[in-house]
Design an enzyme around this catalytic site. Structure first.
Site, PDB file in Angstrom:
ATOM      1  CD  GLU A 262     -31.982  -6.154  10.036  1.00 18.21           C
ATOM      2  OE1 GLU A 262     -30.973  -6.710   9.534  1.00 18.21           O
ATOM      3  OE2 GLU A 262     -32.531  -5.159   9.538  1.00 18.21           O
ATOM      4  CD  GLU A 316     -37.291  -9.760   2.382  1.00 13.77           C
ATOM      5  OE1 GLU A 316     -37.488  -8.616   1.910  1.00 13.77           O
ATOM      6  OE2 GLU A 316     -36.768  -9.960   3.492  1.00 13.77           O
ATOM      7  CE  LYS A 319     -32.622  -8.076   1.577  1.00 10.57           C
ATOM      8  NZ  LYS A 319     -32.292  -8.184   3.014  1.00 10.57           N
TER       9      LYS A 319
END
Length: 473
Positions: A262, A316, A319
């Site tokens: 990530e 998103e 989240k």
């Protein structure tokens, strides 16, 4: 003017040639209620030339959609299942049968992330991590898949007890014997790699008063010398990665590789989230992709061709946390790009990071055009010129100038002593003329005005004294 040296010849290979380097993938998170179907997502991945994807579960719809796509997949065993996988080999075997064997090889699963950032998990699952990894691996062995599918676990940088300077990198003392030594031994024995999540954004956001935005965004800057090993770092990403390499080296695991599972930069944030902006996100991801795909290792591991997974594919909307958490995506849910960023070597040929004088984070950036005498005249013909970045590191600039005037074949006669473009006698002025000569001789094609990030294209004709810059040969 210095003659072409072996150094400049070697440097040219990295300045001007898009070589085979590392690999770029993307994280496909789904904490949202407005995302396209898995089938559409796979079509999007293929249309963008992305050949690797990492997911945070083993959702059947996603794994079925990826079947036959040619996209390599990393799946995740959730933290909540670590206890069961560690305590019961039968659970691990059943999990592999349901979530891997049922789809492989049509769905090209290449790795299993056992948990995610387990050391910061509030449920105290750390002690189950390595046993779970071993049981999952043994389940793969029983199905003869252990040579094709690797097992690892993503760690956050918070697993380090020390990360600055990079040479002093070390794991937290309480985790060394209990987790890292057995985990690294497992990774070495199975030919796997350590998964690492790194976010220069968070380091910059918290220390914007002492960390240069240019340093965080892979832009030209003087660099930072590590007092422990003498290496000079030009970006925060490399410094963070090398801190992990140093931590592994301290435990005698220099041979274990790293995959960055990530990394990313948010395009939007709350008022106190310094640096979160579309411009900065585009610069970070674009310059990172260029570094990785053109074979950029790190100062400590210059030959390390890293695989890096950008976070994330989509914004998103469900989240939790600050605004930035919902704005790390490369795409909106309607599949439109949040900003333009190259994702393949082909796209890199036309990529140029064009910093503005002042970014959204308030940090001064390199000027968009060289400092000139005599003024500039606005182009009305659609012409473009390649000029040196006056804020570029002078050593890098001189090396690029040597290449342009030597192997590059630029016409540098006008900048010789006594010639029309010798004055002003500065490396920026001379490099600008040489870079532009090379650029024009290359018919201004994409990638011919890069020179290791020391130059950029302008639409206003540069003028130094009485020197005129050509627009074609």
């Amino acid at each position: 003017m210095q003659c072409v040296t072996l150094f400049s010849l070697l440097l040219s290979l990295t300045l001007l040639t898009l070589t085979d380097g590392g690999s770029i993938g993307v994280n496909y998170g789904r904490i949202a209620n407005n995302l396209p179907s898995a089938v559409k997502v796979v079509q999007l991945l293929k249309s963008q030339g992305l050949k690797r994807v990492k997911v945070y579960d083993t959702d059947p719809a996603v794994l079925r959609a990826l079947s036959g796509s040619g996209i390599k997949v990393t799946v995740d065993l959730p933290n909540e299942q670590l206890f069961a996988a560690a305590k019961a080999p039968s659970f691990a075997l059943s999990w592999i049968q349901r979530n891997v064997v049922a789809y492989y090889p049509h769905t090209q699963i290449e790795a299993i992330a056992v948990g995610n950032e387990v050391f910061v998990d509030t449920h105290n699952t750390t002690k189950f991590l390595v046993p779970a990894m071993k049981n999952i691996h043994q389940a793969l062995v029983k199905h003869n898949l252990d040579s094709d599918i690797k097992v690892s676990s993503p760690i956050a940088l918070s697993a380090l007890g020390s990360s600055y300077p990079s040479s002093a990198g070390s794991f937290r003392e309480e985790l060394v014997g209990a987790v890292f030594k057995p985990m690294l031994e497992f990774l070495r024995g199975t030919g796997s790699y350590l998964m690492v999540n790194v976010y220069p954004f968070f380091a910059y956001e918290s220390n914007a008063d002492v960390i240069s935005l240019d340093y965080a965004l892979f832009r030209d800057n003087p660099g930072v010398v590590d007092p422990g090993n003498g290496l000079r770092y030009y970006n925060l990403f490399d410094a963070q990665i090398d801190a992990v390499f140093a931590a592994m080296s301290a435990l005698k695991y220099d041979d274990v590789k790293i995959v960055v599972t990530e990394t990313g930069w948010p395009s939007k944030g709350d008022s106190n989230e310094v640096g979160a902006s579309v411009e900065n996100a585009a610069a970070f991801n674009g310059n990172l992709v260029r570094k990785i795909l053109t074979g950029g290792g790190t100062p400590l591991r210059p030959k390390a061709d890293l695989t890096v997974y950008l976070f994330a594919l989509f914004n998103e909307n469900q989240k939790p946390g600050p605004t930035s958490e919902r704005n790390f995506g490369l795409f909106y849910p309607d599949e439109k790009r949040v900003y333009n960023v190259p994702l393949t070597v082909e796209e890199l040929k036309d990529y140029h990071d064009r910093p503005s004088p002042v970014s959204a984070g308030g940090q001064k950036q390199p000027a968009p055009a060289p400092v000139v005498s005599g003024g500039v005249s606005k182009s009305t013909t659609g012409n473009t010129w390649c000029v040196a970045n006056p804020d570029a590191d002078k050593v890098k600039l001189q090396a690029a100038l040597d290449f342009a005037c030597g192997e590059g074949g630029a016409d540098c006669r006008p900048i010789q002593r006594g010639a029309t473009c010798y004055d002003p006698n500065t490396v920026v002025a001379h490099a600008s003329f040489a870079f532009n000569s090379y650029y024009q001789k290359q018919a201004r094609k994409g990638g011919s005005c890069y020179f290791g990030g020391t130059s950029y294209v302008v639409t206003q004709e540069p003028r130094y004294g009485n020197c005129e810059f050509p627009t074609g040969y």
